[in-house]
Design a protein around this motif. Structure first.
Motif, PDB file in Angstrom:
ATOM      1  N   ALA A  12       6.637 129.564   9.166  1.00 29.34           N
ATOM      2  CA  ALA A  12       6.493 130.968   8.767  1.00 29.34           C
ATOM      3  C   ALA A  12       5.643 131.758   9.750  1.00 29.34           C
ATOM      4  O   ALA A  12       5.742 132.989   9.814  1.00 29.34           O
ATOM      5  CB  ALA A  12       5.891 131.046   7.369  1.00 29.34           C
ATOM      6  N   SER A  13       4.824 131.074  10.541  1.00 30.66           N
ATOM      7  CA  SER A  13       3.937 131.770  11.466  1.00 30.66           C
ATOM      8  C   SER A  13       4.659 132.279  12.706  1.00 30.66           C
ATOM      9  O   SER A  13       4.120 133.120  13.433  1.00 30.66           O
ATOM     10  CB  SER A  13       2.800 130.832  11.904  1.00 30.66           C
ATOM     11  OG  SER A  13       3.298 129.764  12.697  1.00 30.66           O
ATOM     12  N   CYS A  14       5.894 131.789  12.940  1.00 35.48           N
ATOM     13  CA  CYS A  14       6.568 132.141  14.189  1.00 35.48           C
ATOM     14  C   CYS A  14       8.071 132.353  14.024  1.00 35.48           C
ATOM     15  O   CYS A  14       8.743 132.717  14.985  1.00 35.48           O
ATOM     16  CB  CYS A  14       6.342 131.045  15.218  1.00 35.48           C
ATOM     17  SG  CYS A  14       6.898 129.412  14.649  1.00 35.48           S
ATOM     18  N   GLY A  15       8.600 132.113  12.835  1.00 33.99           N
ATOM     19  CA  GLY A  15      10.023 132.318  12.616  1.00 33.99           C
ATOM     20  C   GLY A  15      10.916 131.263  13.212  1.00 33.99           C
ATOM     21  O   GLY A  15      12.130 131.469  13.370  1.00 33.99           O
ATOM     22  N   ILE A  16      10.351 130.106  13.551  1.00 35.02           N
ATOM     23  CA  ILE A  16      11.180 129.043  14.107  1.00 35.02           C
ATOM     24  C   ILE A  16      12.052 128.436  13.015  1.00 35.02           C
ATOM     25  O   ILE A  16      11.649 128.345  11.851  1.00 35.02           O
ATOM     26  CB  ILE A  16      10.306 127.947  14.769  1.00 35.02           C
ATOM     27  CG1 ILE A  16      11.169 127.007  15.605  1.00 35.02           C
ATOM     28  CG2 ILE A  16       9.500 127.171  13.724  1.00 35.02           C
ATOM     29  CD1 ILE A  16      10.364 126.014  16.435  1.00 35.02           C
ATOM     30  N   GLU A  17      13.274 128.078  13.384  1.00 31.62           N
ATOM     31  CA  GLU A  17      14.199 127.412  12.463  1.00 31.62           C
ATOM     32  C   GLU A  17      14.783 126.198  13.179  1.00 31.62           C
ATOM     33  O   GLU A  17      14.976 126.217  14.395  1.00 31.62           O
ATOM     34  CB  GLU A  17      15.327 128.363  12.050  1.00 31.62           C
ATOM     35  CG  GLU A  17      14.853 129.571  11.246  1.00 31.62           C
ATOM     36  CD  GLU A  17      15.997 130.529  10.928  1.00 31.62           C
ATOM     37  OE1 GLU A  17      17.168 130.174  11.211  1.00 31.62           O
ATOM     38  OE2 GLU A  17      15.713 131.632  10.435  1.00 31.62           O
ATOM     39  N   PRO A  18      15.047 125.125  12.450  1.00 37.03           N
ATOM     40  CA  PRO A  18      15.602 123.938  13.097  1.00 37.03           C
ATOM     41  C   PRO A  18      17.029 124.176  13.578  1.00 37.03           C
ATOM     42  O   PRO A  18      17.824 124.826  12.905  1.00 37.03           O
ATOM     43  CB  PRO A  18      15.552 122.868  12.001  1.00 37.03           C
ATOM     44  CG  PRO A  18      15.527 123.633  10.721  1.00 37.03           C
ATOM     45  CD  PRO A  18      14.801 124.903  11.003  1.00 37.03           C
ATOM     46  N   ARG A  19      17.334 123.653  14.752  1.00 35.74           N
ATOM     47  CA  ARG A  19      18.712 123.663  15.228  1.00 35.74           C
ATOM     48  C   ARG A  19      19.504 122.561  14.542  1.00 35.74           C
ATOM     49  O   ARG A  19      20.637 122.758  14.113  1.00 35.74           O
ATOM     50  CB  ARG A  19      18.738 123.469  16.749  1.00 35.74           C
ATOM     51  CG  ARG A  19      20.141 123.409  17.353  1.00 35.74           C
ATOM     52  CD  ARG A  19      20.130 123.033  18.820  1.00 35.74           C
ATOM     53  NE  ARG A  19      19.606 121.700  19.067  1.00 35.74           N
ATOM     54  CZ  ARG A  19      20.320 120.574  18.912  1.00 35.74           C
ATOM     55  NH1 ARG A  19      21.575 120.620  18.507  1.00 35.74           N
ATOM     56  NH2 ARG A  19      19.758 119.394  19.143  1.00 35.74           N
ATOM     57  N   LYS A  20      18.870 121.396  14.419  1.00 42.70           N
ATOM     58  CA  LYS A  20      19.560 120.231  13.865  1.00 42.70           C
ATOM     59  C   LYS A  20      18.612 119.319  13.108  1.00 42.70           C
ATOM     60  O   LYS A  20      18.941 118.828  12.031  1.00 42.70           O
ATOM     61  CB  LYS A  20      20.225 119.452  15.013  1.00 42.70           C
ATOM     62  CG  LYS A  20      21.002 118.223  14.596  1.00 42.70           C
ATOM     63  CD  LYS A  20      21.634 117.572  15.822  1.00 42.70           C
ATOM     64  CE  LYS A  20      22.424 116.328  15.434  1.00 42.70           C
ATOM     65  NZ  LYS A  20      23.010 115.662  16.642  1.00 42.70           N
ATOM     66  N   ASP A  21      17.413 119.104  13.666  1.00 42.88           N
ATOM     67  CA  ASP A  21      16.471 118.120  13.143  1.00 42.88           C
ATOM     68  C   ASP A  21      15.305 118.829  12.461  1.00 42.88           C
ATOM     69  O   ASP A  21      14.316 119.184  13.099  1.00 42.88           O
ATOM     70  CB  ASP A  21      15.973 117.230  14.292  1.00 42.88           C
ATOM     71  CG  ASP A  21      15.180 116.031  13.817  1.00 42.88           C
ATOM     72  OD1 ASP A  21      14.637 116.075  12.702  1.00 42.88           O
ATOM     73  OD2 ASP A  21      15.095 115.036  14.570  1.00 42.88           O
ATOM     74  N   ALA A  22      15.409 119.040  11.158  1.00 39.66           N
ATOM     75  CA  ALA A  22      14.399 119.805  10.428  1.00 39.66           C
ATOM     76  C   ALA A  22      13.040 119.119  10.449  1.00 39.66           C
ATOM     77  O   ALA A  22      11.999 119.780  10.550  1.00 39.66           O
ATOM     78  CB  ALA A  22      14.858 120.026   8.986  1.00 39.66           C
ATOM     79  N   GLN A  23      13.036 117.797  10.368  1.00 38.68           N
ATOM     80  CA  GLN A  23      11.766 117.081  10.347  1.00 38.68           C
ATOM     81  C   GLN A  23      11.048 117.199  11.695  1.00 38.68           C
ATOM     82  O   GLN A  23       9.850 117.499  11.748  1.00 38.68           O
ATOM     83  CB  GLN A  23      11.990 115.612  10.001  1.00 38.68           C
ATOM     84  CG  GLN A  23      10.694 114.817   9.856  1.00 38.68           C
ATOM     85  CD  GLN A  23      10.950 113.388   9.407  1.00 38.68           C
ATOM     86  OE1 GLN A  23      12.085 112.934   9.332  1.00 38.68           O
ATOM     87  NE2 GLN A  23       9.876 112.665   9.102  1.00 38.68           N
ATOM     88  N   ARG A  24      11.782 116.997  12.775  1.00 44.28           N
ATOM     89  CA  ARG A  24      11.150 117.078  14.095  1.00 44.28           C
ATOM     90  C   ARG A  24      10.804 118.511  14.468  1.00 44.28           C
ATOM     91  O   ARG A  24       9.885 118.761  15.247  1.00 44.28           O
ATOM     92  CB  ARG A  24      12.066 116.456  15.157  1.00 44.28           C
ATOM     93  CG  ARG A  24      11.352 116.181  16.473  1.00 44.28           C
ATOM     94  CD  ARG A  24      12.186 115.399  17.455  1.00 44.28           C
ATOM     95  NE  ARG A  24      11.426 115.140  18.680  1.00 44.28           N
ATOM     96  CZ  ARG A  24      11.921 114.590  19.766  1.00 44.28           C
ATOM     97  NH1 ARG A  24      13.185 114.203  19.807  1.00 44.28           N
ATOM     98  NH2 ARG A  24      11.162 114.406  20.837  1.00 44.28           N
ATOM     99  N   SER A  25      11.524 119.470  13.897  1.00 45.25           N
ATOM    100  CA  SER A  25      11.272 120.880  14.189  1.00 45.25           C
ATOM    101  C   SER A  25       9.857 121.291  13.792  1.00 45.25           C
ATOM    102  O   SER A  25       9.261 122.165  14.424  1.00 45.25           O
ATOM    103  CB  SER A  25      12.297 121.758  13.472  1.00 45.25           C
ATOM    104  OG  SER A  25      12.050 123.119  13.704  1.00 45.25           O
ATOM    105  N   THR A  26       9.314 120.693  12.748  1.00 43.67           N
ATOM    106  CA  THR A  26       7.986 121.068  12.271  1.00 43.67           C
ATOM    107  C   THR A  26       6.905 120.086  12.716  1.00 43.67           C
ATOM    108  O   THR A  26       5.756 120.209  12.308  1.00 43.67           O
ATOM    109  CB  THR A  26       7.963 121.175  10.742  1.00 43.67           C
ATOM    110  OG1 THR A  26       8.392 119.930  10.169  1.00 43.67           O
ATOM    111  CG2 THR A  26       8.875 122.293  10.269  1.00 43.67           C
ATOM    112  N   ARG A  27       7.271 119.126  13.553  1.00 47.80           N
ATOM    113  CA  ARG A  27       6.295 118.157  14.049  1.00 47.80           C
ATOM    114  C   ARG A  27       5.780 118.593  15.417  1.00 47.80           C
ATOM    115  O   ARG A  27       6.559 118.902  16.316  1.00 47.80           O
ATOM    116  CB  ARG A  27       6.946 116.776  14.164  1.00 47.80           C
ATOM    117  CG  ARG A  27       5.958 115.659  14.524  1.00 47.80           C
ATOM    118  CD  ARG A  27       6.637 114.310  14.430  1.00 47.80           C
ATOM    119  NE  ARG A  27       7.558 114.079  15.534  1.00 47.80           N
ATOM    120  CZ  ARG A  27       8.647 113.293  15.454  1.00 47.80           C
ATOM    121  NH1 ARG A  27       8.957 112.719  14.309  1.00 47.80           N
ATOM    122  NH2 ARG A  27       9.406 113.106  16.511  1.00 47.80           N
TER     123      ARG A  27
END
Length: 215
Positions: A47-62
């Motif tokens: 929420a701090s930057c508007g990033i969204e996962p392309r494919k890997d939701a778990q790695r996207s937030t790591r």
């Protein structure tokens, strides 16, 4: 308290998070806030930057530590990477080479891999998607990670303009210190990026924090 250069990449990641980036918990590519957590990483706040996962939701937030200069670039100059080493044999008697071998037998490689000038906090999925690709300009602005200004093509990764000089200076430093390994084309590109985007206050502060670990 730390008092000397990191001896391993794992140690470098802990120093980067707990000392170099203390009070500046923001990723390089997307300006995502992160909470330090675990042995060397952290958890990103999408929420701090508007990033969204392309494919890997778990790695996207790591949180992961990105080598601006991929380890393969300087690793390929070492025989442990290209040919292996008598010390690089697994428990089944099979020889191996590449990064795993160099980490095991090559002190020069371990030092280069752990150089704090070259490490930046990044969302794990972006780190994984970039792989060993050089930074460059990609036509069009296809946003595959939400509003994050970061694109990856088959042969390049394009960071946002505000950090191009910072990343370029890290690569040029590594090329001078552990190379040369850059092509003339890449060296000219990163010099132009550096000239066009001078250091900001945070980059200067980051350098001051790294300096004691660069003996």
């Amino acid at each position: 308290a730390w008092a000397e250069p990191p001896a391993t990449f794992d140690q470098a990641k802990r120093i980067a998070r707990d000392v170099i980036y203390a009070g500046h918990h923001e990723t390089i590519y997307c300006r995502c806030r992160f909470e330090p957590k675990g042995a060397s990483g952290g958890i990103i706040d999408p929420a701090s930057c508007g990033i969204e996962p392309r494919k890997d939701a778990q790695r996207s937030t790591r949180l992961e530590w990105e080598h601006a200069t991929p380890a393969a670039w300087f690793g390929r100059t070492r025989s442990c990477w290209t040919d292996g080493d008598p010390g690089c044999v697994d428990s089944h008697g099979k020889a191996y080479r590449g990064r795993k071998c160099c980490v095991k037998v090559d002190a020069w490689f371990r030092h280069a891999e752990a150089d704090l000038h070259n490490l930046f906090p990044a969302a794990g999925e972006l780190n994984g998607d970039r792989k060993d690709k050089p930074y460059g300009d990609i036509p069009g602005e296809e946003r595959r990670y939400g509003v994050c200004d970061f694109e990856v093509s088959a042969n390049a990764a394009e960071p946002r303009e505000e950090v191009r000089g910072e990343l370029a200076r890290a690569i040029l430093f590594m090329d001078r210190t552990y190379g040369p390994f850059l092509t003339d084309e890449l060296r000219q590109r990163y010099q132009a990026w550096s000239d066009g985007d001078p250091p900001d206050d945070w980059e200067l502060e980051r350098e001051r924090r790294i300096e004691p670990f660069s003996k």
